[in-house]
Design an enzyme around this catalytic site. Structure first.
Site, mmCIF file in Angstrom:
data_model
loop_
_atom_site.group_PDB
_atom_site.id
_atom_site.type_symbol
_atom_site.label_atom_id
_atom_site.label_comp_id
_atom_site.label_asym_id
_atom_site.label_seq_id
_atom_site.Cartn_x
_atom_site.Cartn_y
_atom_site.Cartn_z
ATOM 1 N N GLY A 26 0.793 -1.214 0.000
ATOM 2 C CA GLY A 26 0.000 0.000 0.000
ATOM 3 C C GLY A 26 0.830 1.271 0.000
ATOM 4 C CE LYS A 27 6.613 -0.057 -1.483
ATOM 5 N NZ LYS A 27 6.074 -1.389 -1.737
ATOM 6 C CG HIS A 73 1.507 2.524 -9.913
ATOM 7 N ND1 HIS A 73 2.056 3.071 -8.780
ATOM 8 C CD2 HIS A 73 1.621 1.180 -9.770
ATOM 9 C CE1 HIS A 73 2.474 2.096 -7.989
ATOM 10 N NE2 HIS A 73 2.230 0.945 -8.573
ATOM 11 C CB THR A 120 12.350 5.424 -10.850
ATOM 12 O OG1 THR A 120 11.623 4.512 -10.038
ATOM 13 C CG2 THR A 120 12.567 6.740 -10.125
ATOM 14 N NE ARG A 136 -2.819 3.874 -6.604
ATOM 15 C CZ ARG A 136 -1.909 2.906 -6.559
ATOM 16 N NH1 ARG A 136 -2.270 1.645 -6.486
ATOM 17 N NH2 ARG A 136 -0.622 3.194 -6.573
#
EC number: 2.7.1.156
Length: 171
Positions: free
Chosen positions: A14-15, A50, A35, A53
Protein backbone atom coordinates in the site's frame (compact mmCIF):
# COMPACT_ATOMS: atom_id res chain seq x y z
CA UNK A 1 13.05 23.84 3.37
CA UNK A 2 10.04 21.87 2.12
CA UNK A 3 8.74 18.79 3.88
CA UNK A 4 10.16 15.41 2.81
CA UNK A 5 8.66 12.00 3.54
CA UNK A 6 9.92 8.45 2.92
CA UNK A 7 7.46 5.55 2.71
CA UNK A 8 8.87 2.04 2.82
CA UNK A 9 7.37 -1.42 3.05
CA UNK A 10 7.06 -4.70 1.23
CA UNK A 11 5.61 -5.46 -2.18
CA UNK A 12 1.91 -4.64 -2.48
CA UNK A 13 1.86 -3.17 1.04
CA UNK A 14 0.00 0.00 0.00
CA UNK A 15 3.04 2.30 -0.20
CA UNK A 16 2.17 3.98 -3.49
CA UNK A 17 -1.50 4.55 -2.65
CA UNK A 18 -0.50 6.10 0.69
CA UNK A 19 2.08 8.30 -1.04
CA UNK A 20 -0.46 9.46 -3.62
CA UNK A 21 -2.93 10.46 -0.87
CA UNK A 22 -0.23 12.34 1.06
CA UNK A 23 0.95 14.25 -2.00
CA UNK A 24 -2.60 15.20 -2.99
CA UNK A 25 -3.25 16.40 0.58
CA UNK A 26 -0.16 18.63 0.43
CA UNK A 27 -1.44 20.77 -2.40
CA UNK A 28 -2.65 21.17 -5.97
CA UNK A 29 -0.82 20.30 -9.20
CA UNK A 30 0.92 17.11 -8.00
CA UNK A 31 3.87 15.76 -9.96
CA UNK A 32 4.70 12.08 -10.30
CA UNK A 33 8.35 11.26 -10.91
CA UNK A 34 8.43 7.74 -12.31
CA UNK A 35 11.58 5.64 -12.17
CA UNK A 36 10.07 2.46 -13.67
CA UNK A 37 10.84 1.25 -17.16
CA UNK A 38 8.44 -1.07 -18.98
CA UNK A 39 10.72 -3.84 -20.21
CA UNK A 40 7.91 -6.40 -20.42
CA UNK A 41 4.14 -6.76 -20.45
CA UNK A 42 3.86 -7.33 -16.70
CA UNK A 43 5.67 -4.08 -15.97
CA UNK A 44 3.52 -2.26 -18.53
CA UNK A 45 0.44 -3.54 -16.64
CA UNK A 46 1.84 -2.39 -13.27
CA UNK A 47 2.62 1.06 -14.65
CA UNK A 48 -0.88 1.24 -16.17
CA UNK A 49 -2.51 0.43 -12.81
CA UNK A 50 -0.59 3.26 -11.14
CA UNK A 51 -1.50 5.69 -13.92
CA UNK A 52 -5.19 4.77 -13.78
CA UNK A 53 -5.30 5.17 -9.99
CA UNK A 54 -3.63 8.60 -10.10
CA UNK A 55 -5.78 10.14 -12.78
CA UNK A 56 -5.15 12.97 -15.23
CA UNK A 57 -4.55 15.75 -12.68
CA UNK A 58 -1.03 14.46 -12.07
CA UNK A 59 1.94 15.76 -14.03
CA UNK A 60 4.60 13.24 -15.00
CA UNK A 61 8.38 13.20 -15.35
CA UNK A 62 9.99 9.91 -16.31
CA UNK A 63 13.37 9.64 -14.60
CA UNK A 64 14.79 6.12 -14.71
CA UNK A 65 18.33 7.44 -14.10
CA UNK A 66 18.39 11.21 -13.56
CA UNK A 67 16.30 11.50 -10.41
CA UNK A 68 18.10 14.55 -9.07
CA UNK A 69 17.56 16.34 -12.39
CA UNK A 70 13.85 15.52 -12.30
CA UNK A 71 13.54 16.83 -8.74
CA UNK A 72 15.31 20.03 -9.75
CA UNK A 73 12.74 20.51 -12.55
CA UNK A 74 9.82 20.10 -10.16
CA UNK A 75 10.15 23.51 -8.53
CA UNK A 76 7.64 24.00 -5.73
CA UNK A 77 5.11 21.41 -6.95
CA UNK A 78 4.34 18.58 -4.51
CA UNK A 79 6.20 15.53 -5.87
CA UNK A 80 5.91 11.79 -5.55
CA UNK A 81 9.01 9.75 -6.44
CA UNK A 82 8.00 6.14 -7.11
CA UNK A 83 10.26 4.34 -6.50
CA UNK A 84 13.80 4.47 -5.18
CA UNK A 85 14.42 0.72 -5.49
CA UNK A 86 13.57 0.77 -9.21
CA UNK A 87 15.85 3.79 -9.60
CA UNK A 88 18.61 1.85 -7.83
CA UNK A 89 18.00 -1.14 -10.11
CA UNK A 90 18.30 1.08 -13.17
CA UNK A 91 21.54 2.61 -11.89
CA UNK A 92 23.07 -0.77 -11.12
CA UNK A 93 22.06 -2.29 -14.48
CA UNK A 94 23.46 0.77 -16.28
CA UNK A 95 26.69 0.27 -14.29
CA UNK A 96 26.43 3.78 -12.86
CA UNK A 97 27.98 4.64 -9.51
CA UNK A 98 24.89 4.25 -7.34
CA UNK A 99 26.73 5.46 -4.24
CA UNK A 100 27.57 8.76 -5.91
CA UNK A 101 23.99 9.13 -7.15
CA UNK A 102 22.65 8.31 -3.66
CA UNK A 103 24.94 10.93 -2.13
CA UNK A 104 23.70 13.50 -4.67
CA UNK A 105 20.08 12.65 -3.86
CA UNK A 106 20.61 12.79 -0.10
CA UNK A 107 22.33 16.17 -0.39
CA UNK A 108 19.50 17.52 -2.54
CA UNK A 109 16.67 16.53 -0.17
CA UNK A 110 17.33 19.32 2.31
CA UNK A 111 17.45 21.97 -0.42
CA UNK A 112 14.30 21.21 -2.42
CA UNK A 113 11.87 24.13 -2.69
CA UNK A 114 8.81 21.87 -2.87
CA UNK A 115 7.52 18.96 -0.79
CA UNK A 116 8.44 15.45 -1.86
CA UNK A 117 7.29 11.96 -0.92
CA UNK A 118 9.63 9.07 -1.77
CA UNK A 119 8.49 5.47 -2.09
CA UNK A 120 10.94 2.61 -1.62
CA UNK A 121 10.85 -1.11 -0.93
CA UNK A 122 12.08 -2.73 2.23
CA UNK A 123 13.97 -5.65 0.70
CA UNK A 124 16.09 -6.84 3.62
CA UNK A 125 13.41 -8.67 5.60
CA UNK A 126 13.31 -11.86 3.52
CA UNK A 127 15.70 -14.64 2.71
CA UNK A 128 19.31 -13.97 1.72
CA UNK A 129 19.40 -13.67 -2.08
CA UNK A 130 21.06 -16.58 -3.86
CA UNK A 131 23.17 -14.58 -6.31
CA UNK A 132 25.96 -12.08 -5.71
CA UNK A 133 24.03 -9.43 -7.70
CA UNK A 134 20.93 -10.07 -5.56
CA UNK A 135 22.93 -9.69 -2.35
CA UNK A 136 24.63 -6.54 -3.67
CA UNK A 137 21.23 -5.07 -4.56
CA UNK A 138 19.75 -5.90 -1.15
CA UNK A 139 22.69 -4.26 0.60
CA UNK A 140 22.64 -1.23 -1.71
CA UNK A 141 18.89 -0.77 -1.17
CA UNK A 142 19.37 -0.86 2.60
CA UNK A 143 22.13 1.73 2.38
CA UNK A 144 20.14 3.99 0.05
CA UNK A 145 17.04 3.74 2.24
CA UNK A 146 19.02 4.66 5.35
CA UNK A 147 20.56 7.67 3.61
CA UNK A 148 17.24 9.00 2.38
CA UNK A 149 15.44 8.27 5.67
CA UNK A 150 18.15 10.17 7.52
CA UNK A 151 17.45 13.27 5.41
CA UNK A 152 13.64 13.07 5.34
CA UNK A 153 11.45 14.79 7.90
CA UNK A 154 9.14 11.81 8.31
CA UNK A 155 9.35 8.07 7.58
CA UNK A 156 6.45 5.62 7.34
CA UNK A 157 6.47 1.83 7.18
CA UNK A 158 3.45 0.54 5.30
CA UNK A 159 2.17 -2.92 6.30
CA UNK A 160 -1.00 -4.46 4.83
CA UNK A 161 -2.14 -1.03 3.70
CA UNK A 162 -1.64 0.50 7.13
CA UNK A 163 0.98 3.21 7.70
CA UNK A 164 3.13 3.17 10.80
CA UNK A 165 5.05 6.38 11.45
CA UNK A 166 8.59 5.40 12.38
CA UNK A 167 10.16 8.87 12.23
CA UNK A 168 7.88 11.69 13.31
CA UNK A 169 8.44 15.21 12.01
CA UNK A 170 11.29 16.89 13.85
CA UNK A 171 13.14 13.73 14.90
Amino acid sequence: MAKSILITGGARSGKSALAERLVQDIGPDPLYIATAQAFDGEMEDRIGLHQDRRGPEWGLIEAPLDLTGALAQAGTRPCLVDCLTLWLTNLMLAERDWREEADRLAALIGTLPGPVVFVTNEVGLGIVPETPLGRAFRDAAGTLNQQVAGRCDEVFLCVAGQPLKVKPHGS
